[in-house]
Design a protein around this motif. Structure first.
Motif, PDB file in Angstrom:
ATOM      1  N   UNK A  65      -7.115   4.594 -13.330  1.00  0.00           N
ATOM      2  CA  UNK A  65      -7.926   5.658 -13.423  1.00  0.00           C
ATOM      3  C   UNK A  65      -6.805   6.254 -12.720  1.00  0.00           C
ATOM      4  N   UNK A  66      -6.119   6.057 -11.364  1.00  0.00           N
ATOM      5  CA  UNK A  66      -5.235   6.341 -10.721  1.00  0.00           C
ATOM      6  C   UNK A  66      -4.089   6.570 -10.873  1.00  0.00           C
ATOM      7  N   UNK A  67      -3.582   8.208 -11.666  1.00  0.00           N
ATOM      8  CA  UNK A  67      -1.942   7.624 -12.246  1.00  0.00           C
ATOM      9  C   UNK A  67      -1.328   9.010 -11.563  1.00  0.00           C
ATOM     10  N   UNK A  68      -1.535   9.320 -10.163  1.00  0.00           N
ATOM     11  CA  UNK A  68      -1.266  10.154  -9.273  1.00  0.00           C
ATOM     12  C   UNK A  68      -0.603   9.950  -8.469  1.00  0.00           C
ATOM     13  N   UNK A  69      -0.733  10.682  -7.508  1.00  0.00           N
ATOM     14  CA  UNK A  69      -0.445  10.332  -5.389  1.00  0.00           C
ATOM     15  C   UNK A  69      -1.353  10.594  -4.784  1.00  0.00           C
ATOM     16  N   UNK A  70      -1.569   9.356  -4.218  1.00  0.00           N
ATOM     17  CA  UNK A  70      -2.458   9.512  -2.431  1.00  0.00           C
ATOM     18  C   UNK A  70      -2.255   9.921  -1.608  1.00  0.00           C
ATOM     19  N   UNK A 126       6.550   8.728  -2.095  1.00  0.00           N
ATOM     20  CA  UNK A 126       7.641   8.783  -1.268  1.00  0.00           C
ATOM     21  C   UNK A 126       8.077   7.648  -0.611  1.00  0.00           C
ATOM     22  N   UNK A 127       7.845   6.490  -1.894  1.00  0.00           N
ATOM     23  CA  UNK A 127       8.928   5.546  -1.832  1.00  0.00           C
ATOM     24  C   UNK A 127       9.904   5.374  -2.599  1.00  0.00           C
ATOM     25  N   UNK A 128       9.956   6.150  -3.206  1.00  0.00           N
ATOM     26  CA  UNK A 128      11.439   6.351  -3.878  1.00  0.00           C
ATOM     27  C   UNK A 128      12.216   6.162  -3.249  1.00  0.00           C
ATOM     28  N   UNK A 160       1.120  -0.926   0.117  1.00  0.00           N
ATOM     29  CA  UNK A 160       0.058   0.348  -0.291  1.00  0.00           C
ATOM     30  C   UNK A 160       0.840   0.938   0.308  1.00  0.00           C
ATOM     31  N   UNK A 161       2.021   1.233  -0.051  1.00  0.00           N
ATOM     32  CA  UNK A 161       3.329   2.495  -0.480  1.00  0.00           C
ATOM     33  C   UNK A 161       3.001   3.504   1.098  1.00  0.00           C
ATOM     34  N   UNK A 162       3.286   2.807   2.374  1.00  0.00           N
ATOM     35  CA  UNK A 162       2.815   3.040   3.504  1.00  0.00           C
ATOM     36  C   UNK A 162       4.349   2.970   3.682  1.00  0.00           C
ATOM     37  N   UNK A 220      12.999  -5.506  -0.720  1.00  0.00           N
ATOM     38  CA  UNK A 220      12.554  -4.330  -0.617  1.00  0.00           C
ATOM     39  C   UNK A 220      11.302  -4.217  -1.558  1.00  0.00           C
ATOM     40  N   UNK A 221      10.423  -4.742  -1.520  1.00  0.00           N
ATOM     41  CA  UNK A 221       9.278  -4.598  -2.899  1.00  0.00           C
ATOM     42  C   UNK A 221       8.030  -3.416  -1.673  1.00  0.00           C
ATOM     43  N   UNK A 222       7.723  -2.545  -2.472  1.00  0.00           N
ATOM     44  CA  UNK A 222       7.207  -0.734  -2.382  1.00  0.00           C
ATOM     45  C   UNK A 222       6.268  -0.607  -3.657  1.00  0.00           C
ATOM     46  N   UNK A 223       5.756  -0.351  -3.678  1.00  0.00           N
ATOM     47  CA  UNK A 223       4.655   0.514  -4.444  1.00  0.00           C
ATOM     48  C   UNK A 223       4.894   1.914  -4.656  1.00  0.00           C
ATOM     49  N   UNK A 224       3.955   2.990  -5.258  1.00  0.00           N
ATOM     50  CA  UNK A 224       4.084   4.308  -5.389  1.00  0.00           C
ATOM     51  C   UNK A 224       3.127   4.964  -5.130  1.00  0.00           C
TER      52      UNK A 224
END
Length: 507
Positions: A286-291, A213-215, A178-180, A205-209
């Motif tokens: 549809x989600x291409x940004x940041x949340x 913040x995850x980069x 969940x990119x937490x 480490x596996x992280x979604x974007x």
């Protein structure tokens, strides 16, 4: 020369699962396999997750054949898959003998690295699949599903890593679906695991974007000693997907860290997927940004769209905010499970029920099973009042044993049922396919002789092959909706009962 940071690219599996609803056809991945194989990756993730399901449900493609094809096309690179622990690739627990057969068959067909996770982080649900991977000669990657709650602190995750290592894990994965995972926590967690488990412990480490913040989190994890990170070629990255491979490579310049991956080759791969991606636009998220709201709600984006769909179906689309506020309460009542397939769908659906019908006035069978321990144990304590309601509704007691301990050997029954189906072969592969997706497999076996479908628009017609099916024809033949932007409905069998569950983008 600086310290080498290894990269696993998820372009052939999780990238299109996260961004294109897992619809990419094998024929659209074949042309870049040689460049990916030569690029210098630690591994390539090619299988598992929702790909097995999507292959037989929508693409009329044998997933075992897909694995064999990848093995042939990627001879130099380790192949990696995501395995849902005792659930394998399905939505229920399987008896130990079935788990062992699946792992053996996957290794036999070329799988190298098994990322084994459990939605609740119940280590008992990882023990048999990890032992099976080791016995079959594969690389067993013990996985921590990262989440945030009052009970999920760094020391608890570090202890879990040590337990996984004691179970024989060849590497430890921190899986942030969940990119937490914030940067400082990433640093502290990797450092803590290295100190507790030994500097030689491989950490991946596996992280979604999704949260943006995850980069930075990957950079901090690398600084703390992380050995391998997951990224995706930039043409299929960001949004609810993953951080771009090229960006990570450039970020490391001048830091004392470097990778073995060829920028020249992945530029070629990126150019290819840049052209391919628009063909799947009807499946694009549809989600291409940041949340960043996810940090507050802990709710992954796909879970929100699932709940929104459920509410609209009940004429209550305006009550999404109430449901989002209810999710953390339901999660607390159920012992703070991480929100990943299937727990995210179970918690989200119960939150919808609570808002529409009143607090636990109605309870889904899956939520009752989650409360009663039939999925496994949770790190947090469960609400005793809700637990009592679950027991009354389900008419069965809570359990504290490993759920699979209650299962009887089932292979002979599965085989007998599978062989009644038209075109089902008497081999482990088809029987395992039936075992995981008993509702979908009959239609797939029947249609399999027609060959794989390509759901992309304007497909390239090969001179030596028939034209790939257009989306409208694919819809009819696959028995699915080729223009789906809404969630998919699965039939889930739990303890012999069938339930329909609507799922958005499984992890």
């Amino acid at each position: 020369m600086g310290r080498v940071v290894e990269i696993t690219d998820v372009i052939l599996r999780d990238a299109h699962q996260s961004l294109l609803a897992t619809r990419m056809a094998m024929e659209d991945m074949v042309p870049v396999c040689k460049d990916l194989d030569d690029a210098g990756y630690w591994s390539l993730e090619v299988w598992g997750g929702a790909t097995f399901d999507a292959c037989i449900r929508f693409l009329n493609e044998d997933p075992w054949e897909r694995l064999r094809m990848f093995r042939k096309l990627l001879p130099k690179t380790k192949l990696q898959m995501l395995l849902r622990g005792q659930n394998l690739l399905g939505y229920r627990h399987y008896e130990d003998g079935v788990v062992e057969r699946f792992v053996n068959k996957a290794v036999e067909n070329g799988m190298d690295v098994f990322r084994v996770f459990d939605a609740l982080n119940d280590l008992r649900n990882l023990k048999v699949p990890m032992a099976a991977v080791k016995k079959a000669g594969g690389h067993a990657q013990g996985t921590i599903c990262y989440t945030v709650s009052p009970v999920h602190k760094i020391p608890a995750f570090v202890d879990m890593a040590q337990h996984l290592k004691d179970m024989g894990a060849d590497s430890i994965c921190i899986k942030d679906m969940a990119a937490l995972l914030k940067p400082q926590v990433a640093y502290d967690l990797v450092k803590g695991i290295k100190e507790k488990c030994g500097a030689d412990t491989l950490i991946h480490v596996h992280a979604h974007a999704t949260t943006g913040v995850t980069l930075v989190s990957l950079m901090k994890a690398i600084e703390a000693g992380c050995d391998i990170v997951d990224t995706s070629i930039s043409a299929l990255s960001l949004g609810s997907g993953h951080n771009p491979t090229e960006a990570l490579i450039e970020m490391l310049e001048g830091t004392g860290f470097e990778t073995r991956v060829s920028k020249e080759l992945i530029l070629k791969v990126n150019n290819y997927f840049t052209k391919i991606r628009p063909r799947y636009r009807e499946f694009a998220s549809d989600f291409t940004g940041v949340d960043t709201e996810i940090f507050k709600s802990q709710i992954p984006g796909g879970m929100i769209s699932n709940m929104e769909s459920q509410l609209k179906g009940q004429g209550a689309g305006d009550r999404l905010q109430e449901v989002m506020e209810e999710v953390p309460r339901v999660r607390q009542d159920s012992g703070f499970p991480p929100l990943v397939t299937p727990s995210s769908q179970i918690v989200g659906t119960q939150a919808v029920f609570n808002v529409l019908m009143g607090k636990y006035k109605a309870m889904t069978g899956e939520f009752a099973d989650l409360m009663l321990g039939y999925y496994g144990s949770t790190l947090g304590e469960k609400n005793p009042e809700v637990l009592a309601k679950a027991e009354a509704q389900a008419k069965k007691p809570p359990i504290t044993v490993r759920p699979a301990d209650l299962l009887k050997p089932e292979w002979d029954t599965l085989r007998a049922d599978a062989l009644k189906l038209e075109n089902c072969r008497d081999d482990d592969e088809d029987i395992l396919t039936f075992a995981m997706f008993p509702q979908v497999a009959p239609k797939f076996f029947k249609a399999r002789p027609n060959g794989p479908l390509n759901l992309g628009v304007d497909p390239v017609v090969k001179p030596d092959a028939p034209a790939t099916a257009p989306a409208s024809q694919a819809k009819a033949e696959a028995g699915g909706d080729a223009t789906v932007k809404r969630p998919m409905t699965y039939v889930v069998t739990l303890q012999g009962r069938e339930h329909k569950v609507t799922v958005s983008a499984p992890t």
